[in-house]
Design a protein around this motif. Sequence first.
Motif, mmCIF file in Angstrom:
data_model
loop_
_atom_site.group_PDB
_atom_site.id
_atom_site.type_symbol
_atom_site.label_atom_id
_atom_site.label_comp_id
_atom_site.label_asym_id
_atom_site.label_seq_id
_atom_site.Cartn_x
_atom_site.Cartn_y
_atom_site.Cartn_z
ATOM 1 N N THR A 196 0.790 -1.296 -0.037
ATOM 2 C CA THR A 196 -0.021 -0.148 -0.054
ATOM 3 C C THR A 196 0.849 1.574 0.093
ATOM 4 O OG1 THR A 196 -1.762 -1.188 1.166
ATOM 5 C CG2 THR A 196 -1.819 1.392 1.296
ATOM 6 N N HIS A 197 1.964 1.522 0.873
ATOM 7 C CA HIS A 197 2.559 2.610 0.977
ATOM 8 C C HIS A 197 3.497 2.750 -0.378
ATOM 9 C CE1 HIS A 197 5.600 -0.535 1.946
ATOM 10 N NE2 HIS A 197 6.800 0.177 1.632
ATOM 11 N N GLU A 198 3.733 1.647 -1.066
ATOM 12 C CA GLU A 198 4.603 1.646 -2.321
ATOM 13 C C GLU A 198 3.537 2.529 -3.430
ATOM 14 O OE1 GLU A 198 5.618 -2.220 -2.774
ATOM 15 O OE2 GLU A 198 7.712 -1.817 -2.354
ATOM 16 N N GLN A 199 2.301 1.814 -3.484
ATOM 17 C CA GLN A 199 1.194 2.537 -4.441
ATOM 18 C C GLN A 199 0.894 4.100 -4.148
ATOM 19 O OE1 GLN A 199 -2.363 0.158 -3.945
ATOM 20 N NE2 GLN A 199 -1.359 -1.770 -4.786
ATOM 21 N N LEU A 200 1.052 4.137 -2.699
ATOM 22 C CA LEU A 200 0.940 5.588 -2.438
ATOM 23 C C LEU A 200 2.064 6.583 -3.000
ATOM 24 C CD1 LEU A 200 -0.568 5.429 1.009
ATOM 25 C CD2 LEU A 200 -1.986 6.145 -0.923
ATOM 26 N N ARG A 201 3.262 6.183 -2.621
ATOM 27 C CA ARG A 201 4.354 6.788 -3.117
ATOM 28 C C ARG A 201 4.388 6.949 -4.577
ATOM 29 N NH1 ARG A 201 7.648 4.183 -0.604
ATOM 30 N NH2 ARG A 201 7.936 5.457 1.190
ATOM 31 N N ALA A 202 3.972 5.799 -5.267
ATOM 32 C CA ALA A 202 4.276 6.054 -6.878
ATOM 33 C C ALA A 202 3.125 6.871 -7.444
ATOM 34 C CB ALA A 202 3.917 4.444 -7.463
ATOM 35 N N GLN A 203 1.921 7.188 -6.690
ATOM 36 C CA GLN A 203 0.934 8.081 -6.943
ATOM 37 C C GLN A 203 0.974 9.369 -6.513
ATOM 38 O OE1 GLN A 203 -3.102 5.976 -7.641
ATOM 39 N NE2 GLN A 203 -2.216 4.425 -6.148
ATOM 40 N N GLY A 204 2.426 9.729 -5.833
ATOM 41 C CA GLY A 204 2.664 10.927 -5.233
ATOM 42 C C GLY A 204 1.943 11.383 -4.030
ATOM 43 N N TYR A 205 1.244 10.557 -3.324
ATOM 44 C CA TYR A 205 0.650 11.087 -2.132
ATOM 45 C C TYR A 205 1.567 11.458 -1.082
ATOM 46 C CZ TYR A 205 -2.042 10.388 2.087
ATOM 47 O OH TYR A 205 -2.899 10.603 3.356
ATOM 48 N N TYR A 206 2.931 11.103 -0.940
ATOM 49 C CA TYR A 206 3.885 11.792 0.212
ATOM 50 C C TYR A 206 4.599 12.882 -0.347
ATOM 51 C CZ TYR A 206 2.993 7.052 2.165
ATOM 52 O OH TYR A 206 2.293 5.957 2.682
ATOM 53 N N ASP A 207 4.562 13.465 -1.683
ATOM 54 C CA ASP A 207 5.135 14.354 -2.284
ATOM 55 C C ASP A 207 5.126 15.686 -1.772
ATOM 56 O OD1 ASP A 207 6.046 12.763 -4.145
ATOM 57 O OD2 ASP A 207 5.066 13.322 -5.853
ATOM 58 N N VAL A 208 3.755 15.845 -0.746
ATOM 59 C CA VAL A 208 3.697 17.077 -0.229
ATOM 60 C C VAL A 208 4.252 17.253 1.134
ATOM 61 C CG1 VAL A 208 1.297 17.439 -1.049
ATOM 62 C CG2 VAL A 208 1.605 16.037 1.210
ATOM 63 N N LEU A 209 5.053 16.153 1.541
ATOM 64 C CA LEU A 209 5.658 16.242 2.797
ATOM 65 C C LEU A 209 6.999 16.812 2.933
ATOM 66 C CD1 LEU A 209 4.775 12.712 4.108
ATOM 67 C CD2 LEU A 209 3.880 14.691 4.941
ATOM 68 N N GLY A 210 7.263 17.675 3.809
ATOM 69 C CA GLY A 210 8.621 18.225 4.058
ATOM 70 C C GLY A 210 9.049 17.808 5.354
ATOM 71 N N ASP A 250 3.649 14.957 12.748
ATOM 72 C CA ASP A 250 2.829 14.123 12.965
ATOM 73 C C ASP A 250 3.001 12.964 12.453
ATOM 74 O OD1 ASP A 250 0.878 16.040 14.089
ATOM 75 O OD2 ASP A 250 0.456 16.753 12.176
ATOM 76 N N TYR A 251 2.817 11.576 13.096
ATOM 77 C CA TYR A 251 3.006 10.312 13.064
ATOM 78 C C TYR A 251 1.751 9.600 13.190
ATOM 79 C CZ TYR A 251 5.045 5.552 12.871
ATOM 80 O OH TYR A 251 5.211 4.522 12.354
ATOM 81 N N PRO A 252 1.343 8.632 12.097
ATOM 82 C CA PRO A 252 1.999 8.246 10.949
ATOM 83 C C PRO A 252 2.363 9.523 9.887
ATOM 84 C CG PRO A 252 -0.083 7.261 10.863
ATOM 85 C CD PRO A 252 -0.047 8.030 12.306
ATOM 86 N N VAL A 253 3.093 8.832 9.042
ATOM 87 C CA VAL A 253 3.367 9.925 7.963
ATOM 88 C C VAL A 253 2.170 9.992 7.176
ATOM 89 C CG1 VAL A 253 5.869 9.352 7.669
ATOM 90 C CG2 VAL A 253 4.457 7.946 6.672
ATOM 91 N N GLU A 254 1.264 8.898 6.996
ATOM 92 C CA GLU A 254 -0.012 8.923 6.129
ATOM 93 C C GLU A 254 -0.718 10.351 6.587
ATOM 94 O OE1 GLU A 254 1.987 5.327 5.469
ATOM 95 O OE2 GLU A 254 1.341 6.116 7.109
ATOM 96 N N TRP A 255 -0.953 10.416 7.846
ATOM 97 C CA TRP A 255 -1.837 11.416 8.773
ATOM 98 C C TRP A 255 -1.022 12.865 8.138
ATOM 99 C CZ3 TRP A 255 -2.412 12.095 14.439
ATOM 100 C CH2 TRP A 255 -3.371 13.128 14.756
ATOM 101 N N ALA A 256 0.266 12.787 8.535
ATOM 102 C CA ALA A 256 0.751 14.156 8.015
ATOM 103 C C ALA A 256 0.685 14.453 6.716
ATOM 104 C CB ALA A 256 2.381 13.875 8.445
ATOM 105 N N ALA A 257 0.579 13.632 5.643
ATOM 106 C CA ALA A 257 0.397 13.981 4.244
ATOM 107 C C ALA A 257 -1.254 14.150 4.219
ATOM 108 C CB ALA A 257 0.827 12.793 3.523
ATOM 109 N N LEU A 258 -1.778 13.576 4.824
ATOM 110 C CA LEU A 258 -3.280 13.961 4.719
ATOM 111 C C LEU A 258 -3.889 15.286 5.164
ATOM 112 C CD1 LEU A 258 -6.338 12.835 4.314
ATOM 113 C CD2 LEU A 258 -6.265 12.118 6.788
ATOM 114 N N LYS A 259 -3.185 15.702 6.225
ATOM 115 C CA LYS A 259 -3.483 17.290 6.690
ATOM 116 C C LYS A 259 -2.885 18.235 5.629
ATOM 117 C CE LYS A 259 -2.986 16.491 11.616
ATOM 118 N NZ LYS A 259 -2.552 16.882 12.909
#
Length: 463
Positions: free
Chosen positions: A232-246, A250-259
């Motif tokens: 799942t995390h590889e799919q999200l990474r491939a689709q740019g979900y984590y690109d907004v993170l600097g 917050d943890y987990p990183v999925e929640w940080a990206a969601l915000k």
Amino acid sequence: MDYARNSWYMSNGDDDPADASEGADAADDGGEAGESTETAAPTLPEDPTEESLTEYLDEIADRLDAAETEADLDDVEALLDDAETGIEEADLPEPDEDDEDADDPRSDLEDRVAELRDGVEDARGPYGEDVVEAIEAAVGTVEDTEWTEDGRDDVAAAVASFVDAAAETVDAGPDGDEIGDLVAALDAVAEAVADADLDADDDADDIAALLEATDGLEADLDEAEEWDDLETHEQLRAQGYYDVLGHYKDYPVEWAALKEHEAQGNVDMILLALDSLGSEFMERHCLEAFERMGKRGKTEASVEEILGRAEKRDRPAIRILGKMAAAEATDTLVEYVEEDSNPQLQKAVFKALGEIGATEAVQPLANRLDPDGDTEDLVRPHAARALGLIGDTRAVKPLADALEAHPSDDVRAAAGWALRQIGTREALEAAAEYADEHSFIVSTEGEKARDALDEEPEPAATA
């Protein structure tokens, strides 16, 4: 009844079975009198017994083992037809009905015939149709699978390799790397194979080569990377979900990206997280993000997702539809207005309909104000407030009636508030009548309505 003799020799073009027999005898004497040295077809005995039928089927099995062409297999089929007829007409012992373990010769022989027929089918082909079927299966895989970027490259290479291999036998398909081009290339090869009308005997080598190529294509497609192969995390990474993170705390990183996606209004990414992340924690936060975003979060895709949840009476989803002002949800929500057995659902529905401004809900909501109805008193104020939010003047009379005669001050106060929201002179006057009401919460709404009337500009004087 020489079933096999007649069918066998007729299929080989001999006019007289007896002449053929004489030729066979001559061949046994040295082959001088007969031109053919083929083994004579098995002959079904005229009064078949279990033993003779078994021997007959053994001879057919030998003939099946020796079959090299489709015509040979056709002859074996004809012999099995004769054997089946002979078994039906044979006088064979019947099993003892009282003995479950008793032998049944007829059934055993019939099973043997069925087994040999399966052997004939297994020995047939392969045919050109088998190649076409395999290619069509590959087309379905290429079209229906969601490939990763690397997987798409692998698919293109697999199809190109197959087309090159098939080109040695039939015309190759068009070039291209897009899925549509790849499908067109495979379709072209399949059409060429069908047009070639390959014969199972004469073109056996070509068919075998094409089937080997399709096997290779299938294996390559199996190895090509598709989305379902990724974590799942590889799919999200491939689709740019984590690109907004600097830098994030917050943890987990999925929640940080969601915000961050919520802040940027990236509805598609929130939907991606909602669909991909199976935890209740992330599901709750995704829905809360949509509720906070309100109309900013409204797209065709998000409404479809949230409405699907609301159709299962999910209250958070219903609240979100209200915040989105999703008029598409009106029909579904109106159906829930009368569910008096579920007051918590009604509260969420009433508010959502009010926020949507659903005029279709005016009458159903007005009916909830009836003190003699089944709706709980704790729910009726929400119905009144929903009517105020909708703002339809058709609600003035039922709200005024509730303000005048309803036994609950909470309902009366809510009706006064709703009349003020509608804001017409008629509505304000109906509420202002109760400015001196003994109930504080009712009089407060009446006073505000009276003040609103006082603030209205005087009509222009006429000459």
